[in-house]
Design a protein around this motif. Structure first.
Motif, PDB file in Angstrom:
ATOM      1  N   ASP A   1     -19.931 -39.285  25.200  1.00 17.57           N
ATOM      2  CA  ASP A   1     -19.967 -38.494  26.437  1.00 17.57           C
ATOM      3  C   ASP A   1     -18.727 -38.810  27.262  1.00 17.57           C
ATOM      4  O   ASP A   1     -18.413 -39.971  27.508  1.00 17.57           O
ATOM      5  CB  ASP A   1     -21.226 -38.844  27.238  1.00 17.57           C
ATOM      6  N   LEU A   2     -18.033 -37.754  27.718  1.00 18.60           N
ATOM      7  CA  LEU A   2     -16.809 -37.953  28.502  1.00 18.60           C
ATOM      8  C   LEU A   2     -17.086 -38.568  29.865  1.00 18.60           C
ATOM      9  O   LEU A   2     -16.169 -39.068  30.519  1.00 18.60           O
ATOM     10  CB  LEU A   2     -16.075 -36.616  28.687  1.00 18.60           C
TER      11      LEU A   2
ATOM     12  N   GLY B   1     -23.256 -41.034  12.408  1.00 21.06           N
ATOM     13  CA  GLY B   1     -22.256 -39.997  12.224  1.00 21.06           C
ATOM     14  C   GLY B   1     -20.903 -40.637  11.965  1.00 21.06           C
ATOM     15  O   GLY B   1     -20.785 -41.857  11.799  1.00 21.06           O
ATOM     16  N   THR B   2     -19.874 -39.813  11.909  1.00 24.63           N
ATOM     17  CA  THR B   2     -18.527 -40.305  11.643  1.00 24.63           C
ATOM     18  C   THR B   2     -17.598 -39.945  12.792  1.00 24.63           C
ATOM     19  O   THR B   2     -17.845 -39.008  13.554  1.00 24.63           O
ATOM     20  CB  THR B   2     -17.971 -39.723  10.332  1.00 24.63           C
ATOM     21  N   LEU B   3     -16.517 -40.721  12.896  1.00 24.93           N
ATOM     22  CA  LEU B   3     -15.532 -40.518  13.955  1.00 24.93           C
ATOM     23  C   LEU B   3     -14.158 -40.850  13.381  1.00 24.93           C
ATOM     24  O   LEU B   3     -13.974 -41.898  12.756  1.00 24.93           O
ATOM     25  CB  LEU B   3     -15.839 -41.417  15.151  1.00 24.93           C
ATOM     26  N   TYR B   4     -13.201 -39.952  13.623  1.00 24.31           N
ATOM     27  CA  TYR B   4     -11.842 -40.139  13.108  1.00 24.31           C
ATOM     28  C   TYR B   4     -10.978 -40.768  14.196  1.00 24.31           C
ATOM     29  O   TYR B   4     -11.049 -40.388  15.356  1.00 24.31           O
ATOM     30  CB  TYR B   4     -11.262 -38.776  12.701  1.00 24.31           C
TER      31      TYR B   4
ATOM     32  N   VAL C   1      -8.520 -30.363  20.922  1.00 25.13           N
ATOM     33  CA  VAL C   1      -8.763 -29.109  20.208  1.00 25.13           C
ATOM     34  C   VAL C   1      -7.898 -29.099  18.962  1.00 25.13           C
ATOM     35  O   VAL C   1      -6.678 -29.314  19.032  1.00 25.13           O
ATOM     36  CB  VAL C   1      -8.442 -27.893  21.096  1.00 25.13           C
ATOM     37  N   VAL C   2      -8.507 -28.860  17.797  1.00 20.35           N
ATOM     38  CA  VAL C   2      -7.779 -28.865  16.531  1.00 20.35           C
ATOM     39  C   VAL C   2      -8.178 -27.650  15.704  1.00 20.35           C
ATOM     40  O   VAL C   2      -9.193 -26.996  15.962  1.00 20.35           O
ATOM     41  CB  VAL C   2      -8.067 -30.151  15.720  1.00 20.35           C
TER      42      VAL C   2
ATOM     43  N   THR D   1     -13.005 -31.605  19.177  1.00 19.85           N
ATOM     44  CA  THR D   1     -13.385 -32.835  18.497  1.00 19.85           C
ATOM     45  C   THR D   1     -13.011 -34.015  19.386  1.00 19.85           C
ATOM     46  O   THR D   1     -12.441 -33.825  20.465  1.00 19.85           O
ATOM     47  CB  THR D   1     -12.706 -32.949  17.123  1.00 19.85           C
ATOM     48  N   TRP D   2     -13.314 -35.233  18.928  1.00 16.82           N
ATOM     49  CA  TRP D   2     -13.063 -36.413  19.747  1.00 16.82           C
ATOM     50  C   TRP D   2     -11.771 -37.097  19.338  1.00 16.82           C
ATOM     51  O   TRP D   2     -11.433 -37.183  18.156  1.00 16.82           O
ATOM     52  CB  TRP D   2     -14.214 -37.429  19.600  1.00 16.82           C
ATOM     53  N   ASN D   3     -11.045 -37.599  20.318  1.00 13.54           N
ATOM     54  CA  ASN D   3      -9.908 -38.482  20.094  1.00 13.54           C
ATOM     55  C   ASN D   3     -10.306 -39.867  20.604  1.00 13.54           C
ATOM     56  O   ASN D   3     -10.542 -40.046  21.793  1.00 13.54           O
ATOM     57  CB  ASN D   3      -8.672 -37.964  20.836  1.00 13.54           C
ATOM     58  N   PHE D   4     -10.395 -40.845  19.701  1.00 19.43           N
ATOM     59  CA  PHE D   4     -10.840 -42.193  20.044  1.00 19.43           C
ATOM     60  C   PHE D   4      -9.637 -43.126  19.970  1.00 19.43           C
ATOM     61  O   PHE D   4      -9.160 -43.472  18.892  1.00 19.43           O
ATOM     62  CB  PHE D   4     -11.939 -42.638  19.079  1.00 19.43           C
ATOM     63  N   ASN D   5      -9.121 -43.523  21.135  1.00 20.26           N
ATOM     64  CA  ASN D   5      -7.954 -44.395  21.226  1.00 20.26           C
ATOM     65  C   ASN D   5      -8.421 -45.848  21.214  1.00 20.26           C
ATOM     66  O   ASN D   5      -8.873 -46.382  22.220  1.00 20.26           O
ATOM     67  CB  ASN D   5      -7.176 -44.074  22.508  1.00 20.26           C
TER      68      ASN D   5
END
Length: 722
Positions: free
Chosen positions: A566-567, A631-634, A685-686, A693-697
């Motif tokens: 959640d943002l 789930g999965t996260l890139y 956005v991709v 989608t999510w960007n996880f830094n």
């Protein structure tokens, strides 16, 4: 009152007469019967004479969030809610005699609204014995604009209010009793806001008077105690007189008090004329350790400045305990004394300031002294041991906390005899650096040293220099930054060299903590260590630290799963397994100055858009897929996180001939392994068509701590069961 108003409204609607005419008809009917019948009976007789069938249905109630958007002046508002706060009734002068007004807050699941009662409605509410948790129905309220600009509901003689049965509405209303705070659980985010608080009186002062704006004021100090903690309470004005009736051991519920933060950065409860005080019980046992002596306070006539002379012998604590035990006594050794600084205050008076580095066996920090105390400390010398009472931690505007003293504090230099304070500032493991400290000493191996970079100051336009090195011990890594002339300190240092850095300044950055060299800092190499090398500093390669890191990062990362991203809470923590590598190569060829990609291979030179022709260097950029079971996260790992996780040092990539072997080595070192990942979540956005989608830094990575994870699971289960 609700029934008569309902009848009058129906008569107005069906006869097309205004309210005044209907009220006149009812009064005439009562006169005809020589006032032997009630208003309701008279109205029903009129309805029967006019062949009007009266409905018993009441007007539909409205949610609070809808009312907050009604225009001021909206009449006939009906609402059901739960009382979330009561205020004291007040009297005021008006043209003919005096009037009365009282407020209370009403809540439903959509919000809160202030209810204002006038004159006779105040007496009615007192008869209903409204308190926090009472469910009420209100009819014929009028929406007004309050002084704060928010909507209020005003009740007058035409309005009605009655208690409602809990079983009909309780499950649809908020649990307002859970909002009541205690000295053990004060929410600092409510600073300067009204709160409700419950606690025991554990100390009581005497009424003191003061002058403000040519008027005399008065106050009465108390201490309110919970099970473990205490908070200072001040009753102002007429509330000071009221509080003389309360005694030590009384348990109070104080509604509508104001939470303040005093000059010593401690919470303080202010009780004013609108606050409502209720005695819950009397003659209670005071919690162990509570202050039960009378409070003495000094009032300066120019303002409401208050200093509390805390009586009694102070407990001596270590620096690491000071946050939990403020206003205690510390015995510390001096590691530096900055030059005293004088300045002119806004009132034209001269002020004095001095900063002194201090430490004991538990840690180190900076003691900040002002005016007379600062002048007294100018004669202190390095390695002296000092005893200082009434100290507490206070936020530094640049981050971290420093040690301050109260006005009644005492200071003195003491003998060495019997004091177990080391001769050197303690060396701390990197992951135990504390953001509540201001200085620290560390030891470890140099992983990387940057080039010197010039910059121009935004305020003064002066050109400066900056350089950093990154060191590692068995608990983590950290960057140590040097400025201007201090960048020369790094010229003699070598990669992989073991060093000790003493008295560096702890700085809080977005990604965590950094150390900055100051004029008091000192760097020692392995040829001239003044202290033995700690066990955690002796390592041959990078080790992934064990979770959790103690107080190292500025942000709190919330444990979650890929199902609950959640943002609204972007600083997240995941326990996940590295399922696979992404499609891209786990490395790229970059400009050595800005780390931007400039080439697809290990060529002799390539063009950087910012720095011209450069020889590209290989850098780690490892795309991975995380799987937490939900789930999965890139995500993509960059240095230093990529180095820590794989044990591969970027500078050694220059020696690699076959980069395919590098990919295999990375796979062997991380695939199928579980880690704790902390990072910042963003949306991106991709693809085509576009999709979110999510960007996880990823900022930090740790090895899971099995004992900690089990305890955390137990805590979660207990919380769910309760």
């Amino acid at each position: 009152m609700q029934e008569i108003e309902s009848i009058i409204n129906q008569l107005c609607e069906k006869t097309k007469k205004d309210r005044y005419e209907i009220k006149k008809m009812i009064e005439d009917k009562q006169v005809k019967f020589k006032h032997q019948i009630s208003e309701i009976a008279a109205a029903k007789i009129i309805a029967k004479e006019l062949n009007i069938e009266l409905s018993q249905k009441t007007k539909k109630t409205t949610n609070i969030d809808e009312i907050l958007h009604f225009p001021p002046g909206t009449p006939d508002v009906s609402i059901i809610g739960i009382v979330s706060r009561m205020y004291s009734p007040l009297t005021f002068n008006k043209t003919q005699g005096t009037g009365k007004v009282q407020h209370f807050l009403l809540a439903d699941n959509s919000g809160d609204v202030r209810i204002i009662l006038w004159d006779g409605m105040v007496d009615l509410v007192n008869k209903l014995n409204l308190e926090i948790g009472t469910i009420v129905q209100i009819y014929k309220g009028i929406v007004r604009m309050g002084k704060s600009g928010e909507r209020e509901i005003h009740l007058n003689e035409l309005s009605s209010i009655q208690s409602s049965l809990k079983e009909n509405h309780e499950e649809n209303l908020p649990k307002v009793l859970e909002r009541i705070e205690t000295p053990d659980k004060i929410k600092i985010e409510n600073k300067n806001k009204e709160i409700d608080i419950k606690g025991l009186i554990s100390s009581k002062g005497e009424i003191r008077t003061f002058q403000k704006d040519n008027r005399e004021g008065k106050l009465l100090p108390f201490t309110l105690s919970g099970e473990k903690k205490h908070v200072k309470l001040i009753a102002w004005g007429e509330k000071a007189d009221e509080f003389t009736n309360y005694n030590i051991g009384d348990e109070l519920l104080i509604q509508g008090s104001v939470l303040k933060i005093n000059r010593e950065d401690q919470p303080e409860i202010h009780v004013n004329r609108r606050s409502l005080v209720k005695v819950i019980s009397k003659n209670n046992k005071i919690p162990e350790g509570a202050i039960t002596t009378n409070l003495k306070m000094n009032i300066q006539s120019s303002d409401r400045t208050i200093s509390n002379n805390r009586a009694g012998e102070k407990e001596t604590v270590n620096l690491i305990e000071l946050e939990q035990k403020p206003y205690s006594k510390i015995i510390v050794r001096i590691c530096f004394v900055d030059q005293a600084r004088s300045f002119t205050r806004k009132d034209g008076n001269i002020g004095h300031l001095i900063r002194i580095g201090v430490y004991d066996s538990s840690g180190s920090n900076v003691l900040v002294l002002w005016d007379e105390k600062a002048q007294e400390a100018e004669t202190w010398t390095i390695n002296s041991i000092i005893e200082v009472s009434d100290v507490y931690l206070r936020d530094n505007p640049r981050g971290g906390k420093e040690i301050y003293i109260t006005r009644s504090a005492s200071m003195k230099i003491i003998d060495e005899n019997g004091n177990q304070i080391p001769n050197n500032i303690p060396i701390i493991p990197i992951n135990q650096l504390n953001r509540n400290w201001k200085i620290a000493s560390i030891s470890g191996k140099i992983l990387d040293i940057s080039e010197t970079r010039e910059f121009t100051g935004q305020k003064d336009g002066v050109v400066g220099q900056v350089r950093w090195l990154r060191i590692v011990d068995k608990t983590g890594t950290i960057r140590v930054v040097a400025w201007n002339d201090q960048v020369l300190e790094y010229d003699s240092l070598q990669l992989d060299e073991l060093i000790q850095i003493h008295i560096a300044s702890i700085q809080i950055q977005e990604g965590g903590l950094e150390l900055h060299l100051t004029i008091n800092s000192k760097i020692e190499s392995n040829n001239n260590f003044s202290q033995p090398l700690p066990e955690w500093a002796e390592l041959s390669n990078i080790i992934v630290p064990e979770f959790p890191s103690q107080g190292f990062h500025i942000k709190e990362f919330s444990r979650t799963t890929t199902l609950n991203l959640d943002l609204e809470d972007p600083y997240v923590e995941l326990r996940a397994r590295i399922k696979q590598l992404g499609d891209r190569e786990p490395y790229y060829f970059a400009c050595p100055k800005c780390s931007q990609k400039i080439s697809d291979d290990f060529s002799d030179s390539a063009q950087c858009s910012s720095h011209g022709e450069q020889k590209p260097i290989p850098k780690l950029r490892i795309p991975i897929v995380l799987d937490d079971g939900y789930g999965t996260l890139y995500t993509t790992l960059f240095s230093p996180t990529a180095e820590i996780l794989t044990g591969i040092i970027e500078r050694n990539l220059m020696k690699i001939d076959n980069f395919d072997e590098l990919t295999d080595k990375i796979k062997d070192s991380i695939l199928g392994r579980d880690y704790i990942f902390q990072g910042i979540l963003k949306e991106r956005v991709v693809g085509e068509p576009p999709r979110k989608t999510w960007n996880f830094n990823v900022r930090n990575v740790y090895n899971p701590n099995t004992v900690y994870e089990i305890n955390m699971l137990y805590d979660k289960l207990e919380e769910e069961e309760s």
